[in-house]
Structure formats: structure tokens, C-alpha cells
Design a protein around this motif. Sequence first.
Motif, PDB file in Angstrom:
ATOM      1  N   GLN A  16      37.912  31.694  40.297  1.00  0.00           N
ATOM      2  CA  GLN A  16      39.002  31.803  41.268  1.00  0.00           C
ATOM      3  C   GLN A  16      40.183  32.552  40.648  1.00  0.00           C
ATOM      4  OE1 GLN A  16      39.697  28.064  43.167  1.00  0.00           O
ATOM      5  NE2 GLN A  16      41.511  28.793  44.283  1.00  0.00           N
ATOM      6  N   ILE A  17      40.473  32.246  39.389  1.00  0.00           N
ATOM      7  CA  ILE A  17      41.568  32.933  38.702  1.00  0.00           C
ATOM      8  C   ILE A  17      41.261  34.419  38.586  1.00  0.00           C
ATOM      9  CG2 ILE A  17      42.687  33.203  36.447  1.00  0.00           C
ATOM     10  CD1 ILE A  17      42.511  30.127  36.148  1.00  0.00           C
ATOM     11  N   GLN A  18      40.012  34.758  38.263  1.00  0.00           N
ATOM     12  CA  GLN A  18      39.656  36.173  38.142  1.00  0.00           C
ATOM     13  C   GLN A  18      39.808  36.876  39.482  1.00  0.00           C
ATOM     14  OE1 GLN A  18      35.656  35.949  36.460  1.00  0.00           O
ATOM     15  NE2 GLN A  18      36.463  36.352  34.403  1.00  0.00           N
ATOM     16  N   ASN A  19      39.395  36.234  40.549  1.00  0.00           N
ATOM     17  CA  ASN A  19      39.508  36.856  41.870  1.00  0.00           C
ATOM     18  C   ASN A  19      40.963  37.061  42.272  1.00  0.00           C
ATOM     19  OD1 ASN A  19      36.759  37.216  42.363  1.00  0.00           O
ATOM     20  ND2 ASN A  19      36.514  35.123  43.128  1.00  0.00           N
ATOM     21  N   GLU A  20      41.830  36.170  41.836  1.00  0.00           N
ATOM     22  CA  GLU A  20      43.257  36.325  42.150  1.00  0.00           C
ATOM     23  C   GLU A  20      43.874  37.399  41.264  1.00  0.00           C
ATOM     24  OE1 GLU A  20      44.652  32.351  41.552  1.00  0.00           O
ATOM     25  OE2 GLU A  20      43.806  31.631  43.450  1.00  0.00           O
ATOM     26  N   MET A  21      43.527  37.386  39.979  1.00  0.00           N
ATOM     27  CA  MET A  21      44.093  38.366  39.047  1.00  0.00           C
ATOM     28  C   MET A  21      43.665  39.783  39.393  1.00  0.00           C
ATOM     29  SD  MET A  21      43.787  36.678  35.282  1.00  0.00           S
ATOM     30  CE  MET A  21      44.729  37.964  34.486  1.00  0.00           C
ATOM     31  N   ARG A  22      42.521  39.904  40.024  1.00  0.00           N
ATOM     32  CA  ARG A  22      42.003  41.221  40.372  1.00  0.00           C
ATOM     33  C   ARG A  22      42.988  42.011  41.230  1.00  0.00           C
ATOM     34  NH1 ARG A  22      36.326  42.116  43.575  1.00  0.00           N
ATOM     35  NH2 ARG A  22      36.567  44.342  43.974  1.00  0.00           N
ATOM     36  N   ASN A  23      43.792  41.309  42.007  1.00  0.00           N
ATOM     37  CA  ASN A  23      44.775  41.991  42.859  1.00  0.00           C
ATOM     38  C   ASN A  23      45.959  42.528  42.051  1.00  0.00           C
ATOM     39  OD1 ASN A  23      43.321  41.227  45.238  1.00  0.00           O
ATOM     40  ND2 ASN A  23      44.185  39.164  45.008  1.00  0.00           N
ATOM     41  N   GLU A  24      46.069  42.112  40.806  1.00  0.00           N
ATOM     42  CA  GLU A  24      47.184  42.564  39.971  1.00  0.00           C
ATOM     43  C   GLU A  24      46.784  43.706  39.048  1.00  0.00           C
ATOM     44  OE1 GLU A  24      49.308  39.151  38.170  1.00  0.00           O
ATOM     45  OE2 GLU A  24      48.014  37.951  39.497  1.00  0.00           O
ATOM     46  N   THR A  25      45.508  44.044  39.095  1.00  0.00           N
ATOM     47  CA  THR A  25      45.013  45.134  38.245  1.00  0.00           C
ATOM     48  C   THR A  25      45.589  46.478  38.661  1.00  0.00           C
ATOM     49  OG1 THR A  25      42.923  43.950  37.931  1.00  0.00           O
ATOM     50  CG2 THR A  25      42.927  46.300  37.446  1.00  0.00           C
ATOM     51  N   ILE A  26      45.921  47.297  37.682  1.00  0.00           N
ATOM     52  CA  ILE A  26      46.418  48.645  37.977  1.00  0.00           C
ATOM     53  C   ILE A  26      45.501  49.624  37.246  1.00  0.00           C
ATOM     54  CG2 ILE A  26      48.300  50.292  37.659  1.00  0.00           C
ATOM     55  CD1 ILE A  26      50.273  47.995  37.846  1.00  0.00           C
ATOM     56  N   ILE A  27      44.726  50.392  38.029  1.00  0.00           N
ATOM     57  CA  ILE A  27      43.840  51.392  37.450  1.00  0.00           C
ATOM     58  C   ILE A  27      44.361  52.744  37.913  1.00  0.00           C
ATOM     59  CG2 ILE A  27      41.479  52.287  37.381  1.00  0.00           C
ATOM     60  CD1 ILE A  27      41.930  49.548  35.988  1.00  0.00           C
ATOM     61  N   GLN A  28      44.875  53.505  36.994  1.00  0.00           N
ATOM     62  CA  GLN A  28      45.449  54.809  37.325  1.00  0.00           C
ATOM     63  C   GLN A  28      45.439  55.689  36.082  1.00  0.00           C
ATOM     64  OE1 GLN A  28      49.473  53.494  38.408  1.00  0.00           O
ATOM     65  NE2 GLN A  28      50.148  53.759  36.279  1.00  0.00           N
ATOM     66  N   ALA A  29      45.690  56.990  36.285  1.00  0.00           N
ATOM     67  CA  ALA A  29      45.695  57.918  35.158  1.00  0.00           C
ATOM     68  C   ALA A  29      46.803  57.514  34.185  1.00  0.00           C
ATOM     69  CB  ALA A  29      45.919  59.336  35.655  1.00  0.00           C
ATOM     70  N   ARG A  30      46.573  57.706  32.911  1.00  0.00           N
ATOM     71  CA  ARG A  30      47.570  57.363  31.891  1.00  0.00           C
ATOM     72  C   ARG A  30      48.848  58.153  32.162  1.00  0.00           C
ATOM     73  NH1 ARG A  30      48.662  59.678  26.930  1.00  0.00           N
ATOM     74  NH2 ARG A  30      46.778  60.940  26.952  1.00  0.00           N
TER      75      ARG A  30
END
Length: 230
Positions: A16-30
Motif C-alpha cells: 500500500q505504501i509503494q502504491n501511494e509513493m508511486r504518485n510522488e515519483t518524478i521521472i524526467q530528463a536530468r
Amino acid sequence: MATLNYDTLTVTAATQIQNEMRNETIIQARDFPVNIIAGADISFNKFSTTVYAGIILLQFPQLIPIGYSLVKKEVLFPYVPGYLAFREVPALLAAWENLQQRPDLLVVDGHGIAHPRRMGIAAHFGVVANTPTVGCAKKVLCGKYEEPPSEKGSNTPLVFKNEVVGAALRTKNAVKPVFVSPGYRMDVPGTVEIISQCVGRYRIPEPTRLAHNIVNRFRLGEVPEGFTLM
DNA sequence: GCGACAG
DNA sequence: ATCTTGTCGC
């Protein structure tokens, strides 16, 4: 920052924590320069609850070590594939907080978003510490890939559920590839580019290799706990 | 149901 | 992950 305690979590709660944290992930060019890169790893004796965590700082792109932080900690959360972060992040965070200087990018031993829920240890650490990370693993956790050509530098996409989540990267001629993926504030191409520039004369890129070396020496009592300048 | 499974 | 022994090749 309050010390994390994942020791009493159930795998269901961790999911559940992983599923919630997933919304805070930032994947973008350096979008920042890398002058200091770091490697993070854990070492422990089989069957022991004591883990030895370490983060080593290196000048980039020279790859010259400039210092390291070593911390010993007790951990109860077991190793469960897909939940490595709940076992290792608390200790790595302790080592992170003892650093006298922060790296621009941290290379974590394990996967970033190349994870069933896109929350591998590198992505998890990046979100919790709010710092750029990439994951560098020796084995695949999930996803499929074509074997890269045998020449050093060759790489092929690591695909999971129709999405490119990382890459298989050949760091040496005719040697098994390593698997890299973005963790936080990085993307797949940028991760492959940076890790390619971290390869010395070994299969394992320098940040991870040197982190592994120093935590192992720490566990064996050859180097002291705390921050050391090199 | 069966195989796969970061460190 | 850790430990250990043995083999191959530059």
C-alpha cells in the motif's frame, strides 16, 4: 527528518505504501549538473539482523573517491523480492544524514522504476530523501529485454507491461550486462548515459562497486563507523 | 495453477 | 546478501 521504522510492517501494508509513493515519483530528463556522484550499498552477515550501510562520494567524471559515510543498524524487516527498500532504506537514510556533503546523484544497488509497482529501492530512496537517484542491479526483478550486443557500451531496453522502465547495459565486452533504471528526477536515457560514464575496469560501475567494497570492509571491522574524508 | 523472484 | 573451491584467460 523522523527516523523511518518499517520493521513492523506487513507485506500488505508495504504494498500500500509503494502504491501511494508511486504518485510522488518524478521521472524526467536530468536538469542538474553532476559534479559529485555517490554509490550506496548494504552488507550483512547471513542470519544476522545487523546491517552495515554506506554511501561513498566520488568526483564526477573523474570517479575519484572523496569520502564515505558508514552506519551500523538493526533491521527486522526480511528480504522479500519487491520489498527490498523496506529492509535497506532506513539504514541508507542514516548514512545519508551523516554525509558532510551531498552528491548531485546517488546510485543505489538495486532497481529504480524497473519494479512491479515502479517503486524499487532507488525510486523509494529518492522520494523519501528528495534527491536524484538511479538504480543499478546485477539481476532483473521484472520485465523483458533482448540480449545487448557483446561490445562494451551496448544497451537494450528493459520493458515491463509495454513500458520502457530501464535498460540492460553491457559494461564490459562479453560479460553479463547490468540493469539500470531511473529512480528519481532522472529518465532512462539519462540513466544509461551517466552509468556508462561510471564504468571503470570492472563489470560493476564504480559508485556501486566502491560502495560495496567499503561497507564490506566496515562489516569486517577494517574501517570505522562515521564520516571519513579521503 | 505455474514459474519468477533486486539484495 | 555471504562463503568457498575450482577453472579459465589475459
